[in-house]
Design a protein around this motif. Structure first.
Motif, mmCIF file in Angstrom:
data_model
loop_
_atom_site.group_PDB
_atom_site.id
_atom_site.type_symbol
_atom_site.label_atom_id
_atom_site.label_comp_id
_atom_site.label_asym_id
_atom_site.label_seq_id
_atom_site.Cartn_x
_atom_site.Cartn_y
_atom_site.Cartn_z
ATOM 1 N N HIS A 158 0.820 -1.217 0.000
ATOM 2 C CA HIS A 158 0.000 0.000 0.000
ATOM 3 C C HIS A 158 0.854 1.267 0.000
ATOM 4 C CE1 HIS A 158 -3.774 -2.225 0.812
ATOM 5 N NE2 HIS A 158 -4.307 -1.137 0.285
ATOM 6 N N LYS A 159 2.111 1.147 0.360
ATOM 7 C CA LYS A 159 2.987 2.317 0.346
ATOM 8 C C LYS A 159 3.648 2.558 -1.009
ATOM 9 C CE LYS A 159 3.814 2.290 5.305
ATOM 10 N NZ LYS A 159 4.780 2.311 6.414
ATOM 11 N N LEU A 160 3.401 1.622 -1.945
ATOM 12 C CA LEU A 160 3.891 1.833 -3.310
ATOM 13 C C LEU A 160 3.032 2.873 -4.009
ATOM 14 C CD1 LEU A 160 4.359 -1.926 -4.337
ATOM 15 C CD2 LEU A 160 6.189 -0.311 -3.759
ATOM 16 N N SER A 161 3.506 3.387 -5.134
ATOM 17 C CA SER A 161 2.711 4.356 -5.890
ATOM 18 C C SER A 161 1.458 3.671 -6.439
ATOM 19 C CB SER A 161 3.530 4.921 -7.051
ATOM 20 O OG SER A 161 3.805 3.899 -8.001
ATOM 21 N N LYS A 162 0.431 4.456 -6.747
ATOM 22 C CA LYS A 162 -0.828 3.888 -7.227
ATOM 23 C C LYS A 162 -0.629 3.092 -8.512
ATOM 24 C CE LYS A 162 -5.603 5.075 -8.393
ATOM 25 N NZ LYS A 162 -5.620 4.205 -9.583
ATOM 26 N N SER A 163 0.200 3.575 -9.412
ATOM 27 C CA SER A 163 0.388 2.877 -10.686
ATOM 28 C C SER A 163 1.002 1.494 -10.476
ATOM 29 C CB SER A 163 1.267 3.710 -11.626
ATOM 30 O OG SER A 163 2.554 3.904 -11.064
ATOM 31 N N VAL A 164 1.963 1.405 -9.532
ATOM 32 C CA VAL A 164 2.585 0.107 -9.259
ATOM 33 C C VAL A 164 1.570 -0.829 -8.612
ATOM 34 C CG1 VAL A 164 4.416 -1.096 -8.020
ATOM 35 C CG2 VAL A 164 4.869 1.139 -9.040
ATOM 36 N N ARG A 165 0.779 -0.291 -7.665
ATOM 37 C CA ARG A 165 -0.236 -1.129 -7.012
ATOM 38 C C ARG A 165 -1.244 -1.650 -8.032
ATOM 39 N NH1 ARG A 165 -0.676 3.215 -3.347
ATOM 40 N NH2 ARG A 165 -2.860 3.524 -3.970
ATOM 41 N N ASP A 166 -1.645 -0.779 -8.946
ATOM 42 C CA ASP A 166 -2.648 -1.192 -9.938
ATOM 43 C C ASP A 166 -2.092 -2.260 -10.887
ATOM 44 O OD1 ASP A 166 -4.516 0.476 -8.870
ATOM 45 O OD2 ASP A 166 -4.248 2.086 -10.344
ATOM 46 N N ALA B 83 1.595 3.549 -17.442
ATOM 47 C CA ALA B 83 2.998 3.149 -17.626
ATOM 48 C C ALA B 83 3.230 1.748 -17.054
ATOM 49 C CB ALA B 83 3.922 4.155 -16.964
ATOM 50 N N VAL B 84 2.855 0.727 -17.793
ATOM 51 C CA VAL B 84 3.024 -0.655 -17.334
ATOM 52 C C VAL B 84 4.507 -0.992 -17.172
ATOM 53 C CG1 VAL B 84 2.715 -3.078 -17.950
ATOM 54 C CG2 VAL B 84 0.852 -1.449 -18.308
ATOM 55 N N GLU B 85 5.303 -0.606 -18.164
ATOM 56 C CA GLU B 85 6.730 -0.926 -18.156
ATOM 57 C C GLU B 85 7.412 -0.344 -16.925
ATOM 58 O OE1 GLU B 85 9.824 -2.794 -20.379
ATOM 59 O OE2 GLU B 85 8.054 -2.127 -21.475
ATOM 60 N N GLU B 86 7.160 0.950 -16.643
ATOM 61 C CA GLU B 86 7.806 1.611 -15.505
ATOM 62 C C GLU B 86 7.343 1.009 -14.177
ATOM 63 O OE1 GLU B 86 6.425 2.966 -18.037
ATOM 64 O OE2 GLU B 86 7.875 4.315 -18.994
ATOM 65 N N ALA B 87 6.049 0.704 -14.112
ATOM 66 C CA ALA B 87 5.509 0.132 -12.877
ATOM 67 C C ALA B 87 6.122 -1.236 -12.589
ATOM 68 C CB ALA B 87 3.988 0.016 -12.980
ATOM 69 N N LEU B 88 6.293 -2.057 -13.647
ATOM 70 C CA LEU B 88 6.905 -3.369 -13.459
ATOM 71 C C LEU B 88 8.366 -3.242 -13.028
ATOM 72 C CD1 LEU B 88 5.460 -5.511 -16.410
ATOM 73 C CD2 LEU B 88 5.077 -5.844 -13.958
ATOM 74 N N GLU B 89 9.047 -2.238 -13.570
ATOM 75 C CA GLU B 89 10.443 -2.016 -13.178
ATOM 76 C C GLU B 89 10.540 -1.685 -11.691
ATOM 77 O OE1 GLU B 89 12.171 0.929 -15.682
ATOM 78 O OE2 GLU B 89 12.162 -0.333 -17.484
ATOM 79 N N GLU B 90 9.614 -0.851 -11.216
ATOM 80 C CA GLU B 90 9.615 -0.487 -9.799
ATOM 81 C C GLU B 90 9.262 -1.700 -8.930
ATOM 82 O OE1 GLU B 90 9.827 1.612 -6.219
ATOM 83 O OE2 GLU B 90 10.694 1.951 -8.208
ATOM 84 N N ALA C 153 -2.040 -5.106 -22.805
ATOM 85 C CA ALA C 153 -3.273 -5.123 -23.590
ATOM 86 C C ALA C 153 -4.499 -4.794 -22.744
ATOM 87 C CB ALA C 153 -3.443 -6.483 -24.261
ATOM 88 N N VAL C 154 -4.465 -5.151 -21.441
ATOM 89 C CA VAL C 154 -5.646 -4.950 -20.587
ATOM 90 C C VAL C 154 -5.449 -3.800 -19.605
ATOM 91 C CG1 VAL C 154 -6.263 -7.389 -20.784
ATOM 92 C CG2 VAL C 154 -4.868 -6.629 -18.849
ATOM 93 N N ARG C 155 -4.476 -2.928 -19.842
ATOM 94 C CA ARG C 155 -4.173 -1.866 -18.873
ATOM 95 C C ARG C 155 -5.339 -0.913 -18.657
ATOM 96 N NH1 ARG C 155 -1.607 -0.790 -23.629
ATOM 97 N NH2 ARG C 155 -1.952 1.266 -24.596
ATOM 98 N N SER C 156 -6.260 -0.834 -19.626
ATOM 99 C CA SER C 156 -7.404 0.090 -19.492
ATOM 100 C C SER C 156 -8.360 -0.334 -18.392
ATOM 101 C CB SER C 156 -8.159 0.171 -20.821
ATOM 102 O OG SER C 156 -8.667 -1.100 -21.194
ATOM 103 N N VAL C 157 -8.292 -1.603 -17.948
ATOM 104 C CA VAL C 157 -9.207 -2.084 -16.908
ATOM 105 C C VAL C 157 -9.075 -1.246 -15.649
ATOM 106 C CG1 VAL C 157 -9.813 -4.056 -15.443
ATOM 107 C CG2 VAL C 157 -9.196 -4.425 -17.839
ATOM 108 N N LEU C 158 -7.813 -0.872 -15.304
ATOM 109 C CA LEU C 158 -7.575 -0.041 -14.126
ATOM 110 C C LEU C 158 -6.950 1.303 -14.507
ATOM 111 C CD1 LEU C 158 -6.218 -2.645 -11.517
ATOM 112 C CD2 LEU C 158 -8.534 -1.762 -11.766
ATOM 113 N N ASN C 159 -7.060 1.647 -15.784
ATOM 114 C CA ASN C 159 -6.540 2.935 -16.278
ATOM 115 C C ASN C 159 -5.049 3.112 -15.955
ATOM 116 O OD1 ASN C 159 -9.075 3.831 -17.291
ATOM 117 N ND2 ASN C 159 -9.687 4.307 -15.177
ATOM 118 N N VAL C 160 -4.291 2.062 -16.200
ATOM 119 C CA VAL C 160 -2.852 2.109 -15.973
ATOM 120 C C VAL C 160 -2.171 2.636 -17.229
ATOM 121 C CG1 VAL C 160 -0.794 0.759 -15.467
ATOM 122 C CG2 VAL C 160 -2.960 0.197 -14.348
#
Length: 898
Positions: free
Chosen positions: A331-339, A367-374, A358-365
């Motif tokens: 929960h202390k991660l950024s919202k994009s990483v949590r999503d 930057a998938v790549e950056e979030a996965l890196e974090e 492909a499904v990032r719109s489900v949670l309005n994400v």
């Protein structure tokens, strides 16, 4: 320290390359630090002369796409090799020198992460079919795999390419391979790994396999595979067993990490041990949480760690499980990483970045790549390849799944993910993503989704139909059943009225998958549903065959024979239930005379059968032969065998039935006429016909595989020669879902092993395993057959309360509890009692049993090794009686049986 010392020694041996491949298994419960140990090990070994690759096997994905984990391992290894300075050119030269073109193409196809498993299958099969000759002299020990649909020869091509590529890469650098959760590996994955690791020419390789020792549901055969690997002379196998840390070890860990004396961390260690029970994974995240909450801080002025034990005790008192700790940290991660983590959790323990994007719109994400890196940097996920990731632990996936927004219905999330992926045609070519798509769709409540669009309903049903077909081809029968059930739910109402052809296919899959999974009653209902709703006999035939299989499984031979004869009658083949002796003898002599005139080449040159009606007739005859023999209807049995041969000679070779037909004909000729030479010849013809299936681009395991050694080959070859054939037939038949053939092979294996003069200990283990499986699959007939051998073994090995008697005993009691009136296996029990009594010196009992056993009508089985073993004991008993009594009767009997 002991673990690290063992690993360092294995690493040193791998670098020296003088002791073969080094294999280290790391065992432990969840959270004991297996993954951490592997990560630390790889970091310590990383050097310019080391290449490493890792993969994790997922239970669900191993069922749906068995080779995906192994493919990913090779893909990562190739990526690592190509990035090593100066290595790529050397490896390319080594590969070109080692591999013929067809093997190189197979390797590149297998190591690709952009191809689906079916693409690899097609590539390997095409390589094999287009081959213009040549023998690689590659004895892999592998047979055709129904898990992938790759033929035996094509599988040999793939195996050779994997072995050669590993040799080429390890000639350039020391290779370290890590397969996490290896206990989930399917049979084919294990076979391929064993072929590679035991290559005597391979060196400079260190292999790690992690497994959970508390996992009771490990894939069948894993521990047998591991035990056999440990006995291999060409490799060195060691095992590290990790356990939860003791209080003293936590004290040492904290003292070392915080640069403190042990007495200074004793109270903190006691608190940590109390809350975590020494689980390393929990300890790691608990300490991270203490840092996040400023309960554990580093004093820069004093240059030391500090903590408040009272505050920690209060905080830890509400942190009573690992999920609470993980949830707090995530929960202390950024919202994009949590999503992104929440979205990824919907795919399971392992996921593909392409599907996630492909499904990032489900949670309005965004930057998938950056979030996965974090997430990767924070050690919540581990990258396995260019696009593949997995959660660092099952607990993390479970916690991430709980992050899905409360305002969103979970079923709605899964539904939306599935619907988006359903339109991604290119992504759906990848098996793992296709299964993820269908699985997410099926997690939704169809009724609550209010799917009124008939076209969409049909599309969803067809997707599940396709998934069921893929699952069955991979021997994943239980998932296949779930896909069929989901597909039928989408169709709703009466599917035979709305989607006639699709409904037929769905219910046929339901029948075959349930039968293969041992759910005989459900299979019979599904087959009967098709029969009741289709219009033509041709449409009914496949389901009628399933009905016959179910009747055999439930051991109702009389009904089976009557139903089968009625089916033949409807197809224009009229066979009387009670034929006369003249008719049976006439047909037998005509068949024998016709076969005598034909050479092996003449028989093998017969074209393939193309008439589906004749194929159906042969398959019905095939299913009738054994039950009729069991009913001791010898004349009818003889007619059935003659019909099988007659249809084959007149209309063509059935790849599935004709080899068995010629084998039965050979056994019948030996039993009725004593023509051993002709019987042996026809047994060899049956084997050659099976090999012909390879030339036709198929490899079908038939009943001939199951019986050729015990019916005809044994006349001129040692008994142990046939045992491997039984085992391979059993294994492949189980993969194909042909329980009847698999269990016939296993019974034949047990009996022939018993008479082969080999040590009884291994056989006892096999019999126990097989008999347990018979009951698990509701195959009582085979249990009754196998139980006779089982009880006899216990008596011979003095593991029964009354070793001299087969009338009582643990296994006999099991037989009676299942069906006290069953006569199946009774003749075998009497024969074993005769032999046992003679062994133990009870000549009167042996004589009594010999008189009973001699009354049995063996029919075609009169040509088998166990029938002649009975004759042998008849002679021994008569000789012993003559020595005591000097009666002429005993002398005549001894000479006759000798």
């Amino acid at each position: 320290d002991e673990e690290q010392a063992l690993i360092r020694q294995a690493w040193k041996s791998a670098q020296e390359g003088s002791h073969g491949v080094q294999v280290v298994f790391v065992e432990g419960d969840a959270g004991t630090g297996k993954s951490t140990l592997m990560r630390d090990t790889l970091q310590n070994m990383s050097s310019r002369s080391c290449l490493h690759a890792t993969t994790k096997l997922d239970q669900a994905k191993q069922q749906q796409a068995p080779l995906e984990g192994l493919r990913l391992l090779y893909s990562n290894l190739f990526d690592s090799a190509m990035q090593m300075a100066g290595a790529s050119e050397l490896i390319a030269k080594e590969l070109q020198a080692e591999l013929p073109e067809r093997q190189l193409r197979a390797l590149l196809s297998f190591a690709s992460t952009t191809l689906s498993l079916s693409d690899v299958t097609d590539s390997c099969n095409n390589i094999n079919n287009n081959d213009d000759g040549g023998d690689d002299n590659n004895n892999t020990g592998l047979s055709e795999s129904s898990e992938t649909g790759i033929s035996k020869d094509s599988l040999a091509v793939l195996t050779a390419s994997l072995k050669a590529s590993m040799r080429a890469i390890s000639n350039v650098a020391t290779v370290v391979l890590v397969v996490e959760d290896i206990h989930w590996g399917c049979a084919l994955t294990r076979q391929l790994l064993k072929s590679v690791l035991t290559d005597p020419h391979l060196k400079n390789v260190l292999f790690f396999g992690t497994l959970r020792i508390s996992e009771e549901t490990a894939v069948e055969g894993f521990y047998d595979w591991k035990e056999k690997l440990e006995k291999e002379a060409t490799i060195q196998v060691q095992t590290i067993r990790l356990q939860n840390l003791k209080l003293e070890q936590i004290e040492e860990l904290l003292a070392h990490a915080m640069n403190q004396e042990i007495d200074q961390v004793e109270e903190l260690a006691r608190l940590v041990h109390g809350f975590t029970h020494g689980n390393l994974f929990f300890i790691h995240h608990l300490l991270e949480k203490f840092q996040d909450d400023n309960l554990l801080t580093f004093n820069m002025l004093l240059f030391r760690w500090e903590w408040n034990e009272t505050s920690i005790r209060k905080q830890a008192s509400i942190t009573n499980n690992v999920l609470t700790v993980l949830s707090s940290r995530i929960h202390k991660l950024s919202k994009s990483v949590r999503d992104v983590l929440a979205l990824a959790s919907c795919f399971g323990a392992q996921f593909d970045k392409r599907a996630l994007s492909a499904v990032r719109s489900v949670l309005n994400v965004d930057a998938v790549e950056e979030a996965l890196e974090e997430a990767h940097r924070q050690e919540f996920v581990i990258q396995l390849g260019k696009t593949q990731y997995r959660f660092a632990h099952d607990f993390i996936q479970l916690t991430a799944y709980g992050l899905l927004p409360e305002y969103m219905e979970l079923q709605s999330v899964h539904w939306t993910i599935g619907r988006i992926l359903l339109d991604e045609k290119d992504l759906l070519k990848i098996d793992s993503i296709f299964f993820a798509c269908v699985d997410n769709l099926n997690m939704a409540d169809h009724e609550s989704m209010n799917i009124d669009d008939k076209n969409l309903q049909e599309k969803l049903a067809k997707a599940n139909h396709k998934a069921a077909l893929k699952a069955i081809s991979l021997s994943a029968f239980l998932p296949a059943i779930r896909y069929v059930e989901a597909g039928l739910a989408y169709l709703g109402g009466d599917p035979f009225k709305s989607h006639y052809n699709l409904a037929i296919e769905m219910y046929r899959l339901m029948a075959s998958a349930n039968y293969a999974a041992g759910k005989v009653d459900v299979s019979e209902v599904a087959a009967q549903t098709v029969i009741n709703n289709v219009e033509t006999l041709d449409e009914k035939l496949p389901s009628l065959l399933v009905i016959l299989d179910c009747l055999h499984a439930k051991y109702d031979p009389d009904k089976l024979v009557q139903v089968g004869l009625n089916m033949l009658n409807s197809l224009g083949v009229h066979v009387a239930r009670k034929p006369n002796q003249i008719q049976a003898q006439r047909d037998l002599q005509k068949m024998k005379a016709k076969l005598k005139k034909m050479s092996d080449d003449d028989i093998l040159a017969i074209p393939l059968l193309e008439d589906p009606k004749k194929e159906a007739i042969l398959q019905i005859l095939d299913r009738l032969a054994m039950p009729i023999y069991q009913l001791e209807e010898t004349r009818l049995y003889s007619l059935i065998v003659c019909h099988m041969v007659q249809v084959t000679l007149k209309h063509g070779i059935s790849l599935r039935v004709s080899p068995y037909a010629f084998l039965l004909a050979g056994a019948l000729i030996v039993a009725e006429n004593g023509d051993i030479k002709e019987g042996y010849r026809l047994g060899n013809v049956a084997e050659k016909l099976e090999r012909r299936t390879l030339q036709e681009g198929k490899h079908i395991i038939t009943k001939a595989s199951s019986f050729v050694a015990i019916m005809t080959k044994w006349w001129l070859e040692p008994l142990p020669n046939g045992l491997d054939l039984y085992v391979s037939t059993y294994q492949h038949a189980m993969k194909e879902g042909d329980c009847t053939l698999a269990f016939q092979s296993s019974v034949a294996y047990c009996v022939q092993y018993f008479y082969a003069g080999l040590p009884l200990g291994p056989l006892l283990k096999d019999v126990e395993k097989f008999c347990g499986q018979y009951l698990e699959y509701n195959q009582e007939f085979f249990f009754f057959c196998g139980s006779a051998v089982w009880q006899c073994l216990l008596n011979l090995m003095n593991k029964s309360e009354n070793p001299a008697s087969l009338e009582v005993g643990e296994i006999i009691d099991k037989r009676k509890a299942i069906d006290s009136s069953s006569k199946v296996g009774e003749g075998s029990i009497q024969a074993f009692q005769m032999m046992l009594s003679f062994y133990l010196g009870d000549l009167p009992k042996a004589t009594e049993m010999a008189e009973e056993v001699s009354k049995a009508k063996l029919g075609m089985m009169a040509s088998t090794c166990w029938a002649y073993s009975r004759e042998f004991f008849f002679a021994l008993i008569a000789i012993a009686n003559y020595r005591l009594t000097k009666r002429r009767k005993d002398k005549v009997e001894a000479k006759k049986n000798s």
